[in-house]
Motif scaffolding. Structure first.
Motif, short mmCIF file in Angstrom:
data_model
loop_
_atom_site.label_atom_id
_atom_site.label_comp_id
_atom_site.label_asym_id
_atom_site.label_seq_id
_atom_site.Cartn_x
_atom_site.Cartn_y
_atom_site.Cartn_z
N ASP A 125 -14.25 115.06 117.11
CA ASP A 125 -15.65 114.82 115.89
C ASP A 125 -16.46 114.01 116.29
OD1 ASP A 125 -14.51 116.81 114.87
OD2 ASP A 125 -12.45 115.86 114.90
N GLY A 130 -12.62 113.51 111.80
CA GLY A 130 -12.54 114.80 111.76
C GLY A 130 -11.00 114.98 112.60
N SER A 131 -10.28 116.27 112.45
CA SER A 131 -9.39 116.61 112.61
C SER A 131 -9.69 117.86 113.42
CB SER A 131 -8.43 116.79 111.64
OG SER A 131 -8.49 115.70 110.11
N SER A 132 -10.71 118.48 113.72
CA SER A 132 -10.32 119.40 114.40
C SER A 132 -11.30 120.07 116.00
CB SER A 132 -10.73 120.17 113.47
OG SER A 132 -12.01 120.07 113.07
N GLU A 357 -20.11 115.55 107.97
CA GLU A 357 -19.32 114.66 108.07
C GLU A 357 -19.16 113.58 108.00
OE1 GLU A 357 -16.40 115.95 106.52
OE2 GLU A 357 -15.04 113.70 106.87
N LYS A 417 -10.99 125.50 107.99
CA LYS A 417 -10.84 124.67 107.23
C LYS A 417 -12.06 123.59 107.18
CE LYS A 417 -6.23 123.82 106.65
NZ LYS A 417 -4.33 123.38 106.95
N ALA A 418 -13.56 124.56 107.49
CA ALA A 418 -14.74 123.73 108.29
C ALA A 418 -15.48 123.32 106.72
CB ALA A 418 -15.66 124.07 109.00
N MET A 424 -9.25 119.71 104.71
CA MET A 424 -10.00 119.18 106.28
C MET A 424 -8.49 117.50 106.70
SD MET A 424 -10.07 120.05 109.40
CE MET A 424 -11.63 120.97 109.13
N TYR A 425 -8.49 116.72 105.13
CA TYR A 425 -7.79 115.43 105.50
C TYR A 425 -6.73 115.66 105.10
CZ TYR A 425 -13.13 113.85 104.13
OH TYR A 425 -14.35 113.88 104.21
N ASN A 427 -4.47 117.05 106.66
CA ASN A 427 -3.93 117.68 108.29
C ASN A 427 -3.55 115.83 108.76
OD1 ASN A 427 -4.54 119.99 109.19
ND2 ASN A 427 -6.92 118.97 109.39
#
Lengths: 501, 98
Positions: A125, A130-132, A357, A417-418, A424-425, A427
């Motif tokens: 990311d 980010g988490s993805s 982001e 979840k984009a 997203m947070y 996660n």
């Protein structure tokens, strides 16, 4: 015979026994990368020519009978947040596209000193936010267990590379869970070391009081071996801890948790945790009991505020750290037509160079630090940080380690979840407290969730500078699970199209 | 709780040196509203008797001996410069025309 599915420890034994050369081992991994990475997309850059030259040098050293590091000749994937001299380092951002650092991060220097072969730089990311990996300016990485799903993030490329047998080990960074969460959803081992125990020199800063680099591997012992190679005091990092590094590898090999007190954090369970993940967690606790450990419940009442505090501290620090991307000394410069002022060029460059982001967090941080709001937001978050540290201190009075599920769910679909930052947070709900307190955490795979047959992760947390406890408990769980399954966890993974193993 | 206006977001973007289109400002104002109401949760427990923690390790100034060590060459330091001139970074005009 292919060594791709072997652990780094086994690969090192094969190298030491001269059953295979470093050149062959590195070539085999590049062949795998070329076979599967067009779909996994773990790598942003391959440094093939230099890696093969380095492997040839290591082979010569070995042939000459030189004493080598146990990691000599082992291939590694490096997260693109780490500066590597003369190799493109983007941090997943357009603003650094094409930049080649003039120096090595201390972590890179240490890997090179151990003759680890860096295959290339992995996707992430943008600026590790980010988490993805969906926030990468260069497109998402895909989870090797199911290519339609996210590999976690921000170190998604490094996690996917190890899960797809493109490298036996890799390096990630963890600011709020960015090593542990991708490790969990990709079914591998990931470790966030104690803050200050691995140098941050050359780690492109996101949130300086939280960022920490650490290893990914397919086994606990392999992770311990990498961690041992990168840990230690560095005068170039003013937050580096100058004290002895525990013996991680011995701890990983001990496989004995008899009499250890394992604290289950009450607040890191319940609503929001996927049923299959919760099931695997409780089965792992049963397993620990059968191994002679004692389970105690602990309460950390202030953890419920950790996520909110994190999303003030990290953006605040990032708004300051990312001010260095000013279009003047390196990186992108947009709109410099000879007429516009430096400030106008700066504004245009940061508009074009940063993704959504990153802008969101810079603006949030700028707000939280601005006069009139500082006490209510950043100041309050700093107080919550104190409370979280106190919760950990109290919990560690009654437990040697603390445990929880690593991530509340298994890997979700790319795109799911984009467009919802708050979803997203979430996660990182179980991983963030560790960063806020500066302690250490490890995630290891503890099975497949019943409803979707995707990897679930088990998190172990230990006090600062007691990272050896992570390896002690992790190694014991891993060995017991392997006995139970009759095979290592990665043998459950589906074979990727074109895979060489 | 206090809301955040589109004008405030525009001002923050100006302070952060990020040009923003109308569309970006519209979008971000809405998102900021949602995120701020979520993170405001920290105020529930942040009493005046809780000391703040800025950093996991209590740090005072870290110093080293004042000795010359190897550093980047001029060429290395300028290697990533968008524009350079005579061993210096070349930047757009900083002061307006007088």
């Amino acid at each position: 015979m292919s060594l791709l599915k072997k652990t780094a420890t086994e690969q090192a034994q094969a190298l030491a026994a001269k059953q295979i050369s470093a050149t062959e081992l590195v070539q085999e991994h590049y062949a795998q990368i070329k076979a599967v990475d067009n779909e996994v997309k773990a790598f942003l850059y391959l440094d093939e020519k230099n890696a093969l030259a380095q492997a040839a040098t290591i082979d010569k050293k070995r042939a000459a009978g030189e004493k080598l590091s146990p990691l000599a000749g082992i291939p590694l994937a490096l997260k693109d947040v780490m500066a590597q001299a003369n190799v493109p380092t983007t941090c997943g951002s357009k603003i650094l596209e094409g930049w080649r650092p003039p120096y090595d991060a201390t972590l890179v220097t240490k890997l090179k000193a151990n003759d680890v072969v860096i295959l290339g730089k992995t996707n992430m990311d943008e600026f590790a936010m980010g988490s993805s990996t969906e926030n990468s300016a260069f497109g998402p990485t895909h989870n090797p267990w199911d290519l339609t799903r996210i590999p976690g993030g921000s170190s998604g490329g490094s996690a996917a590379a190890v899960a797809a047998f493109e490298a036996p080990i890799s390096i990630g960074t963890d600011t709020g869970g960015s090593i542990r969460q991708p490790a969990a959803v990709c079914g591998i081992v990931g470790v966030k070391p104690t803050y200050g125990s691995v140098s941050r020199y050359g780690l492109i800063a996101f949130s300086s009081s939280l960022d920490q680099a650490g290893p990914f591997a397919r086994t606990v012992e392999d992770a311990a071996m990498v961690h041992a190679a990168i840990a230690g005091f560095d005068p170039k990092d003013s937050t580096s801890i100058n004290s002895p590094v525990p013996d991680f590898v011995s701890a990983a090999r001990k496989k004995d948790v008899k009499g250890l007190k394992i604290g289950v954090v009450k607040e890191l369970s319940g609503d929001g945790y996927q049923t299959g993940v919760a099931e695997k967690f409780s089965q792992t606790l049963d397993l620990l009991v059968s191994l002679g450990a004692q389970i105690v419940e602990v309460s950390c009442p202030n953890f419920q505020y950790a996520l909110a505090a994190y999303y003030l501290v990290a953006p605040s620090e990032c708004s300051s750290n990312l001010a260095r991307f000013d279009a003047m000394r390196y990186g992108l410069r947009v709109g410099d037509d000879g007429q516009r002022s430096a400030e106008e060029v700066m504004n245009l460059t940061r508009q074009a160079g940063f993704g959504r982001e990153v802008k969101r967090r810079i603006i949030l941080g700028t707000y939280a630090l601005s006069s009139g709001y500082y006490d209510a937001y950043y100041g309050s978050a700093q107080k919550v940080r104190t409370l979280i540290k106190q919760d950990f201190d109290n919990a560690f009075k009654s437990a040697d380690v603390l445990v929880s599920p690593t991530a509340p769910t298994t890997a979700f679909k790319i795109g799911e979840k984009a467009n919802d930052p708050l979803a997203m947070y979430l996660n990182d709900i179980a991983t963030i407290p560790v960063n806020m307190a500066g302690i250490c955490g490890l995630s290891l795979p503890n099975g497949l969730a019943s409803e979707d047959q995707l990897p679930s992760g088990f998190q172990i947390m230990a006090p600062a500078m007691a990272d050896d406890r992570l390896y002690l408990v992790g190694g014991a769980i891993e060995a017991a699970l392997k006995d139970k399954w009759g095979k290592p966890f990665w043998e459950f993974a589906p074979k990727l199209k074109g895979s060489k193993c | 709780m206090a809301g955040i206006s589109r004008e405030e977001v525009a001002n923050l973007a100006r302070l952060a040196r990020i040009q923003m289109s109308d569309e970006e400002l519209d979008h971000l104002s809405g998102e900021m509203q949602v995120i701020l109401s979520a993170v405001a949760k920290v105020q529930e427990v942040a009493n005046s008797d809780v000391p703040p923690t800025s950093h996991p390790i209590p740090i005072t100034n870290v110093t080293r001996e004042d000795v010359v060590t190897k550093s980047l060459t001029v060429e290395q330091a300028l290697s990533g410069a968008p524009k350079k001139s005579e061993d210096r970074f070349q930047v757009p005009q900083i002061l307006g025309e007088e």
